[in-house]
Enzyme design. Structure first.
Site, short mmCIF file in Angstrom:
data_model
loop_
_atom_site.label_atom_id
_atom_site.label_comp_id
_atom_site.label_asym_id
_atom_site.label_seq_id
_atom_site.Cartn_x
_atom_site.Cartn_y
_atom_site.Cartn_z
N LEU A 102 0.87 -1.17 0.00
CA LEU A 102 0.00 0.00 0.00
C LEU A 102 0.90 1.22 0.00
O LEU A 102 1.95 1.22 0.66
CB LEU A 102 -0.89 0.03 1.25
CG LEU A 102 -2.03 -1.00 1.34
CD1 LEU A 102 -2.76 -0.85 2.67
CD2 LEU A 102 -2.99 -0.86 0.19
N ASP A 103 0.52 2.26 -0.73
CA ASP A 103 1.31 3.48 -0.76
C ASP A 103 1.51 4.02 0.65
O ASP A 103 0.69 3.75 1.55
CB ASP A 103 0.62 4.55 -1.62
CG ASP A 103 0.49 4.12 -3.07
OD1 ASP A 103 1.29 3.27 -3.50
OD2 ASP A 103 -0.39 4.65 -3.76
N LYS A 104 2.55 4.80 0.83
CA LYS A 104 2.89 5.32 2.15
C LYS A 104 1.72 6.05 2.80
O LYS A 104 1.46 5.89 4.00
CB LYS A 104 4.10 6.26 2.03
CG LYS A 104 4.57 6.84 3.36
CD LYS A 104 5.79 7.73 3.16
CE LYS A 104 6.22 8.36 4.48
NZ LYS A 104 7.40 9.25 4.31
#
Length: 236
Positions: A102-104
């Site tokens: 998952l993106d930051k």
């Protein structure tokens, strides 16, 4: 498997500490004291006891995390906090890793495991495992967007996505939506909305295949999967 590896994997200490426990007579296998750290045992069949208590060995661990924003989906990083940094010591001994990423700045469902075969199946493009996201969008999401996503949209690099199922929860100056996709290109949800002239301002993954995010988990919290949840994943 070597008895010292079995015990170390279960968090009884480092290999060195486990060797001392063995020498001190703390471990029995099938009723007999084992003092040789190199002794091989079958942890699934042999009765192993530590100070008289039976050891329940397991090879794999399956964790569901509600990933918080600001943490990266990686096993280690020299500068950023990772999802592995959020785990307790007794879970770290199994050396789990995030399944996908998952993106930051993205929140929500993240599966962590040391089961490489399951991870491969869940991430394989051939499996078409659906992933559903809740998002807040800057701008009014319309029926035309639903049609565009169903047909697949062309991203900024020229790639045309596979069909996505877009559901409008609330539409207005900002819109709440749910989007289900079967692939995982870099920043895909954000780039799909950019392709139709809109911007994602909040993103949360709420499901992956049959696995639903446990809404009782606070951001940064995690729990082990239930046997039923593990069966659902393994029977995909």
């Amino acid at each position: 498997m070597r008895i010292d590896k079995v015990l170390a994997n279960l968090g009884y200490g480092s290999r060195k500490e486990v060797k001392k426990l063995l020498k001190d007579g703390a471990v029995k296998v099938n009723g007999e004291f084992i003092k040789d750290a190199k002794q091989h045992v079958n942890p699934k069949k042999d009765l192993i006891t530590f100070n008289g208590e039976e050891i329940q060995y397991r090879e794999f661990i399956y964790l569901m995390m509600n990933k918080p924003p600001g943490v990266i989906s990686a096993t280690e990083d020299s500068h950023e906090e990772t999802v592995i940094d959020l785990l307790e010591a007794e879970d770290l001994v199994f050396e789990p890793f995030p399944v996908g990423r998952l993106d930051k700045d993205t929140e929500g469902l993240l599966l962590l495991t040391n089961d490489g075969q399951l991870s491969h199946r869940l991430l394989s493009p051939k499996q078409h495992v659906p992933k559903t996201y809740f998002a807040v969008i800057e701008g009014e999401v319309t029926e035309q967007d639903i049609v565009s996503f169903k047909q697949g949209v062309t991203l900024d690099d020229g790639y045309k996505t596979k069909p996505g199922k877009l559901v409008i929860v609330k539409s207005g100056l900002t819109s709440d939506i749910e989007l289900t996709i079967i692939e995982g290109k870099f920043h895909q949800v954000k780039r799909m909305f950019l392709a139709v002239g809109k911007r994602v301002v909040y993103l949360k993954r709420i499901s992956m295949g049959p696995l639903q995010l446990d809404e009782t988990l606070e951001l940064g919290e995690y729990r082990e999967l239930t046997d039923e949840e593990i069966d659902l994943l393994q029977n995909l």
